[in-house]
Design a protein around this motif. Structure first.
Motif, PDB file in Angstrom:
ATOM      1  N   ALA A   7       0.831  -1.208   0.000  1.00 52.51           N
ATOM      2  CA  ALA A   7       0.000   0.000   0.000  1.00 52.51           C
ATOM      3  C   ALA A   7       0.867   1.259   0.000  1.00 52.51           C
ATOM      4  O   ALA A   7       0.557   2.233  -0.681  1.00 52.51           O
ATOM      5  CB  ALA A   7      -0.948   0.007   1.189  1.00 52.51           C
ATOM      6  N   LEU A   8       1.964   1.228   0.754  1.00 49.08           N
ATOM      7  CA  LEU A   8       2.847   2.390   0.793  1.00 49.08           C
ATOM      8  C   LEU A   8       3.551   2.591  -0.540  1.00 49.08           C
ATOM      9  O   LEU A   8       3.695   3.711  -1.017  1.00 49.08           O
ATOM     10  CB  LEU A   8       3.865   2.254   1.920  1.00 49.08           C
ATOM     11  CG  LEU A   8       3.286   2.348   3.333  1.00 49.08           C
ATOM     12  CD1 LEU A   8       4.355   2.039   4.363  1.00 49.08           C
ATOM     13  CD2 LEU A   8       2.665   3.706   3.587  1.00 49.08           C
ATOM     14  N   ALA A  11       1.424   4.249  -2.890  1.00 51.03           N
ATOM     15  CA  ALA A  11       1.268   5.667  -2.562  1.00 51.03           C
ATOM     16  C   ALA A  11       2.541   6.467  -2.814  1.00 51.03           C
ATOM     17  O   ALA A  11       2.612   7.649  -2.473  1.00 51.03           O
ATOM     18  CB  ALA A  11       0.834   5.813  -1.105  1.00 51.03           C
ATOM     19  N   THR A  78       5.345   2.944   9.325  1.00 47.42           N
ATOM     20  CA  THR A  78       4.247   2.841   8.360  1.00 47.42           C
ATOM     21  C   THR A  78       3.048   3.670   8.797  1.00 47.42           C
ATOM     22  O   THR A  78       2.383   4.275   7.964  1.00 47.42           O
ATOM     23  CB  THR A  78       3.839   1.370   8.127  1.00 47.42           C
ATOM     24  OG1 THR A  78       3.403   0.774   9.348  1.00 47.42           O
ATOM     25  CG2 THR A  78       4.998   0.571   7.562  1.00 47.42           C
ATOM     26  N   LYS A  79       2.794   3.737  10.098  1.00 47.21           N
ATOM     27  CA  LYS A  79       1.685   4.566  10.598  1.00 47.21           C
ATOM     28  C   LYS A  79       1.943   6.044  10.303  1.00 47.21           C
ATOM     29  O   LYS A  79       1.041   6.767   9.891  1.00 47.21           O
ATOM     30  CB  LYS A  79       1.493   4.362  12.097  1.00 47.21           C
ATOM     31  CG  LYS A  79       0.840   3.056  12.454  1.00 47.21           C
ATOM     32  CD  LYS A  79       0.671   2.946  13.966  1.00 47.21           C
ATOM     33  CE  LYS A  79       0.029   1.633  14.350  1.00 47.21           C
ATOM     34  NZ  LYS A  79      -0.091   1.494  15.809  1.00 47.21           N
ATOM     35  N   LYS A  82       1.515   6.799   6.534  1.00 47.31           N
ATOM     36  CA  LYS A  82       0.101   6.914   6.169  1.00 47.31           C
ATOM     37  C   LYS A  82      -0.480   8.241   6.643  1.00 47.31           C
ATOM     38  O   LYS A  82      -1.255   8.880   5.935  1.00 47.31           O
ATOM     39  CB  LYS A  82      -0.684   5.737   6.738  1.00 47.31           C
ATOM     40  CG  LYS A  82      -0.360   4.427   6.052  1.00 47.31           C
ATOM     41  CD  LYS A  82      -1.048   3.247   6.713  1.00 47.31           C
ATOM     42  CE  LYS A  82      -0.602   1.942   6.087  1.00 47.31           C
ATOM     43  NZ  LYS A  82      -1.144   0.769   6.791  1.00 47.31           N
ATOM     44  N   LYS A  83      -0.106   8.658   7.832  1.00 49.93           N
ATOM     45  CA  LYS A  83      -0.592   9.938   8.355  1.00 49.93           C
ATOM     46  C   LYS A  83      -0.089  11.095   7.495  1.00 49.93           C
ATOM     47  O   LYS A  83      -0.833  12.020   7.192  1.00 49.93           O
ATOM     48  CB  LYS A  83      -0.148  10.100   9.818  1.00 49.93           C
ATOM     49  CG  LYS A  83      -0.702  11.322  10.492  1.00 49.93           C
ATOM     50  CD  LYS A  83      -2.209  11.212  10.607  1.00 49.93           C
ATOM     51  CE  LYS A  83      -2.783  12.382  11.363  1.00 49.93           C
ATOM     52  NZ  LYS A  83      -4.245  12.355  11.373  1.00 49.93           N
ATOM     53  N   ASP A  85       0.659  11.011   4.361  1.00 53.68           N
ATOM     54  CA  ASP A  85      -0.088  10.993   3.104  1.00 53.68           C
ATOM     55  C   ASP A  85      -1.484  11.589   3.281  1.00 53.68           C
ATOM     56  O   ASP A  85      -1.989  12.267   2.396  1.00 53.68           O
ATOM     57  CB  ASP A  85      -0.187   9.569   2.553  1.00 53.68           C
ATOM     58  CG  ASP A  85       1.126   9.084   1.948  1.00 53.68           C
ATOM     59  OD1 ASP A  85       2.013   9.921   1.676  1.00 53.68           O
ATOM     60  OD2 ASP A  85       1.237   7.871   1.726  1.00 53.68           O
ATOM     61  N   GLU A  86      -2.108  11.358   4.430  1.00 52.11           N
ATOM     62  CA  GLU A  86      -3.419  11.940   4.707  1.00 52.11           C
ATOM     63  C   GLU A  86      -3.345  13.465   4.792  1.00 52.11           C
ATOM     64  O   GLU A  86      -4.285  14.152   4.410  1.00 52.11           O
ATOM     65  CB  GLU A  86      -3.976  11.398   6.024  1.00 52.11           C
ATOM     66  CG  GLU A  86      -4.388   9.955   5.979  1.00 52.11           C
ATOM     67  CD  GLU A  86      -4.760   9.417   7.362  1.00 52.11           C
ATOM     68  OE1 GLU A  86      -4.859  10.209   8.332  1.00 52.11           O
ATOM     69  OE2 GLU A  86      -4.943   8.195   7.480  1.00 52.11           O
TER      70      GLU A  86
END
Length: 88
Positions: A7-8, A11, A78-79, A82-83, A85-86
């Motif tokens: 997923a990363l 992205a 990874t957390k 994702k943050k 990217d948000e």
């Protein structure tokens, strides 16, 4: 530990050459937008007690995430990725 990077990678994140970090380049319209991203991402990182290695040149922010205490990638990296990217 096995971390699913699919997923990363989709992205735009890449595994570093040494395999101990994930990296991404963010591009913005101008310096103000890049700086705004860094402030928001920095506050999120502080709340997580997990801090990126990053540089900023004008409209570009280069990010490297790794957990030094663990000697490489962890779920915290990874957390935070994702943050970040948000936030963009």
């Amino acid at each position: 530990m096995s971390i699913d990077l699919d997923a990363l990678t989709a992205a735009g994140w890449q595994l570093s050459a040494d395999g101990k970090a994930i990296e991404k380049r963010y591009k913005f319209k101008n310096f103000a937008e890049a700086l705004g991203f860094m402030v928001r991402a920095g506050m999120a990182a502080e709340k997580m007690d997990h801090h990126p290695e990053w540089t900023n040149v004008y409209n570009r922010v280069d990010v490297r995430l790794t957990t030094h205490d663990a000697g490489g990638l962890t779920e915290n990296d990874t957390k935070l990725a994702k943050k970040m990217d948000e936030i963009t």
